[in-house]
Motif scaffolding. Structure first.
Motif, short mmCIF file in Angstrom:
data_model
loop_
_atom_site.label_atom_id
_atom_site.label_comp_id
_atom_site.label_asym_id
_atom_site.label_seq_id
_atom_site.Cartn_x
_atom_site.Cartn_y
_atom_site.Cartn_z
N CYS A 85 0.84 -1.20 0.00
CA CYS A 85 0.00 0.00 0.00
C CYS A 85 0.87 1.25 0.00
CB CYS A 85 -0.89 0.03 1.25
SG CYS A 85 -2.09 -1.30 1.32
N TRP A 86 0.31 2.32 -0.52
CA TRP A 86 0.97 3.62 -0.45
C TRP A 86 0.28 4.45 0.62
CZ3 TRP A 86 5.41 4.68 -2.67
CH2 TRP A 86 5.81 3.95 -3.79
N TYR A 87 1.05 4.93 1.57
CA TYR A 87 0.58 5.89 2.56
C TYR A 87 1.08 7.25 2.09
CZ TYR A 87 0.26 8.84 6.64
OH TYR A 87 -0.04 9.88 7.48
N ILE A 88 0.16 8.19 1.92
CA ILE A 88 0.53 9.54 1.50
C ILE A 88 -0.15 10.49 2.47
CG2 ILE A 88 0.56 11.23 -0.38
CD1 ILE A 88 0.06 8.73 -2.25
N GLY A 89 0.64 11.34 3.10
CA GLY A 89 0.10 12.29 4.06
C GLY A 89 0.68 13.67 3.85
N GLY A 90 -0.09 14.67 4.17
CA GLY A 90 0.38 16.03 4.04
C GLY A 90 1.23 16.44 5.23
N THR A 91 1.97 17.53 5.06
CA THR A 91 2.78 18.08 6.15
C THR A 91 2.45 19.56 6.31
OG1 THR A 91 4.64 18.67 4.71
CG2 THR A 91 4.68 16.47 5.71
N LEU A 92 2.72 20.08 7.49
CA LEU A 92 2.56 21.51 7.77
C LEU A 92 3.90 22.06 8.23
CD1 LEU A 92 -0.79 21.56 9.79
CD2 LEU A 92 -0.45 22.28 7.43
N PRO A 93 4.13 23.34 8.02
CA PRO A 93 5.35 23.94 8.55
C PRO A 93 5.39 23.78 10.07
CG PRO A 93 4.28 25.43 7.01
CD PRO A 93 3.32 24.30 7.26
N ALA A 94 6.60 23.65 10.60
CA ALA A 94 6.77 23.51 12.05
C ALA A 94 6.09 24.66 12.77
CB ALA A 94 8.26 23.47 12.39
N GLY A 95 5.38 24.33 13.82
CA GLY A 95 4.71 25.34 14.63
C GLY A 95 3.29 25.68 14.18
N TYR A 96 2.87 25.19 13.02
CA TYR A 96 1.51 25.45 12.55
C TYR A 96 0.54 24.50 13.21
CZ TYR A 96 2.51 28.67 8.70
OH TYR A 96 2.86 29.76 7.95
N ASP A 97 -0.64 25.02 13.54
CA ASP A 97 -1.72 24.17 14.05
C ASP A 97 -2.63 23.81 12.90
OD1 ASP A 97 -0.90 24.21 16.70
OD2 ASP A 97 -2.02 26.04 17.15
N GLY A 98 -3.23 22.66 13.01
CA GLY A 98 -4.17 22.23 11.98
C GLY A 98 -3.91 20.80 11.58
N GLY A 99 -4.72 20.32 10.69
CA GLY A 99 -4.60 18.95 10.25
C GLY A 99 -4.20 18.87 8.79
N THR A 100 -3.87 17.68 8.38
CA THR A 100 -3.48 17.42 7.00
C THR A 100 -4.24 16.22 6.48
OG1 THR A 100 -1.66 15.99 7.66
CG2 THR A 100 -1.15 18.33 7.38
N PHE A 101 -4.14 16.01 5.18
CA PHE A 101 -4.80 14.85 4.58
C PHE A 101 -4.00 13.59 4.86
CE2 PHE A 101 -1.74 15.67 1.22
CZ PHE A 101 -1.39 14.39 0.83
N GLU A 102 -4.69 12.49 4.75
CA GLU A 102 -4.07 11.17 4.84
C GLU A 102 -4.84 10.27 3.89
OE1 GLU A 102 -2.71 9.06 8.69
OE2 GLU A 102 -4.76 8.38 8.34
N ILE A 103 -4.13 9.59 3.01
CA ILE A 103 -4.76 8.68 2.08
C ILE A 103 -3.90 7.42 1.99
CG2 ILE A 103 -3.66 9.73 0.05
CD1 ILE A 103 -6.29 9.14 -1.50
N VAL A 104 -4.56 6.27 1.94
CA VAL A 104 -3.88 5.00 1.79
C VAL A 104 -4.48 4.32 0.56
CG1 VAL A 104 -3.35 2.75 2.81
CG2 VAL A 104 -3.45 4.80 4.26
N LEU A 105 -3.60 3.99 -0.40
CA LEU A 105 -4.02 3.37 -1.66
C LEU A 105 -3.36 2.01 -1.81
CD1 LEU A 105 -3.31 6.49 -3.91
CD2 LEU A 105 -5.53 5.78 -3.03
N LYS A 106 -4.11 1.02 -2.28
CA LYS A 106 -3.51 -0.28 -2.58
C LYS A 106 -2.70 -0.13 -3.85
CE LYS A 106 -5.80 -4.10 -2.37
NZ LYS A 106 -6.86 -5.15 -2.48
N SER A 107 -1.45 -0.54 -3.83
CA SER A 107 -0.60 -0.38 -5.00
C SER A 107 -1.02 -1.30 -6.15
CB SER A 107 0.87 -0.60 -4.65
OG SER A 107 1.08 -1.90 -4.16
#
Length: 119
Positions: A85-107
């Motif tokens: 599977c591929w795990y792909i997640g977003g990142t935020l700059p250090a110190g930022y509050d909030g959430g990011t996406f997360e997606i898992v795809l079967k290769s």
């Protein structure tokens, strides 16, 4: 008579008039679908073979849902291939509050196993 036009419109719309065309027919189509569905799954190729392909597919799924600007702002992504599977997640700059996406795809077939976005 006008109502007859509207009843016939869906039959000929989208260039799907079969008049004068050689067709296999619905019975053949049903047989093919049933045969394919009943065959054992034997994926011999990987639909998402590389990180680049997996990210492109993930973005094609994420952009319409969460907005291209939101997702692009979460670059660079974390991308890992784990257990087929591929795990792909977003990142935020250090110190930022909030959430990011997360997606898992079967290769093997690109199936979405998880899709979420934190707040």
């Amino acid at each position: 008579m006008k109502w007859l036009f509207f009843l016939l419109l869906p039959i000929t719309s989208h260039g799907q008039a079969l008049t004068g065309r050689s067709v296999a027919g619905e019975v053949y189509a049903r047989e093919q679908v049933r045969r394919i569905v009943s065959e054992p799954v034997g994926v011999t190729t990987t639909v998402l073979p590389t990180k680049q392909v997996a990210v492109a597919v993930a973005e094609a799924i994420l952009f319409p849902i969460y907005g291209q600007r939101t997702i692009v702002n979460e670059r660079p992504y974390e991308v890992y291939r784990i257990d087929g599977c591929w795990y792909i997640g977003g990142t935020l700059p250090a110190g930022y509050d909030g959430g990011t996406f997360e997606i898992v795809l079967k290769s093997a077939d690109g199936q979405v196993l998880r899709l979420t976005h934190g707040k």
